[in-house]
Scaffold this active site. Structure first.
Site, short mmCIF file in Angstrom:
data_model
loop_
_atom_site.label_atom_id
_atom_site.label_comp_id
_atom_site.label_asym_id
_atom_site.label_seq_id
_atom_site.Cartn_x
_atom_site.Cartn_y
_atom_site.Cartn_z
N ASP A 199 18.11 62.93 -54.60
CA ASP A 199 19.12 63.86 -54.55
C ASP A 199 19.93 63.98 -53.51
O ASP A 199 19.55 63.81 -52.25
CB ASP A 199 18.21 65.20 -54.78
CG ASP A 199 18.93 66.43 -54.68
OD1 ASP A 199 20.07 66.51 -54.45
OD2 ASP A 199 18.36 67.58 -54.93
N HIS A 200 21.19 63.74 -53.76
CA HIS A 200 22.10 63.28 -52.80
C HIS A 200 22.60 64.76 -52.07
O HIS A 200 23.37 64.35 -50.89
CB HIS A 200 23.53 62.61 -53.09
CG HIS A 200 24.23 61.71 -52.17
ND1 HIS A 200 23.97 61.82 -50.81
CD2 HIS A 200 24.89 60.39 -52.60
CE1 HIS A 200 24.83 60.95 -50.37
NE2 HIS A 200 25.09 60.07 -51.21
N ARG A 201 22.16 65.88 -52.57
CA ARG A 201 22.53 66.92 -51.68
C ARG A 201 21.63 67.15 -50.63
O ARG A 201 21.94 68.01 -49.41
CB ARG A 201 22.03 68.17 -52.53
CG ARG A 201 22.90 68.44 -53.94
CD ARG A 201 22.35 69.37 -54.75
NE ARG A 201 21.02 69.18 -55.18
CZ ARG A 201 20.54 70.16 -56.12
NH1 ARG A 201 21.06 71.16 -56.56
NH2 ARG A 201 19.26 69.80 -56.43
#
Length: 215
Positions: A187-189
């Protein structure tokens, strides 16, 4: 069950993800597996234990973003393992993998979970409490694949088969080593490329020198 899988897959599409791949030498892991398999320890279980040890050193990879606005560090390392069953897929969860659990006791817990999985008797907390996931299609001869990130988790590891591979060392000499390809979807968040890269490097070091997995 299929309805739940479909909902999760659709929800996963809303998460911005990226992937990191890494080639890991497995000669020592393969040798260790030959020693412990008669006591019920699978290669997947060794990889789960290695992942738990690596996650303990890189807690951001074990973090979660559930509301799309903020993230939280999970106090436990609970690894969900993808298991194919007739008509679908379930992900029984081995909880507190980072704790000092003897590998053979972990194997006992895993066998009990597998039995409940195949009988479709898992309780909700036994399949929805995962903080990280691992999917091993290497046992089916798959070389590499990308896994879809489960909602609410920071990352999922996709493990390919171990294959004899010609490898050159730093001095230019060639040798044949067993090697497997690992792809991690994150998850790049909440996880950046460097975070995931150093986590995979730590995981690789544990797998390539695996004696600590049985201590």
């Amino acid at each position: 069950m299929q309805s739940a899988v479909s909902r999760n897959m659709v929800e996963s599409l809303s998460v911005p993800t990226f992937r990191v791949g890494y080639a890991i030498k497995t000669d020592k892991l393969d040798a260790l597996y030959e020693k412990v398999k008669l006591k019920g320890v699978t290669k997947t279980l060794l990889l789960v234990k290695a992942a738990g040890m690596a996650l303990a050193q890189h807690p951001v990879v074990n973090a979660s973003c559930r509301d799309g606005k903020s993230f939280s560090y999970n106090s436990s390392i609970n690894i969900a393992v993808a298991v194919a069953i007739e008509g679908g897929l379930l992900t029984p969860v081995l909880e507190d993998v980072d704790k000092d659990i003897y590998i053979y006791l972990l194997a006992q817990k895993w066998r009990a979970l597998l039995k409940k999985t195949r009988m479709k008797q898992l309780q909700p907390n036994e399949y929805n409490s995962g903080t990280f996931s691992l999917s091993n299609l290497g046992m089916f001869g798959v070389d590499r694949f990308d896994a879809i990130l489960p909602p609410g988790q920071g990352a999922i590891m996709a493990v390919g088969a171990s294959r004899p591979t010609v490898i050159a060392d730093k001095d230019g000499f060639f040798s044949i080593k067993n090697e497997m390809l690992v792809n991690v979807t994150a998850d790049h968040r909440i996880i950046y490329g460097a975070d995931l890269a150093v986590f995979v490097q730590t995981f690789a070091k544990i797998v390539e020198d695996p004696e600590s997995l049985t201590l």
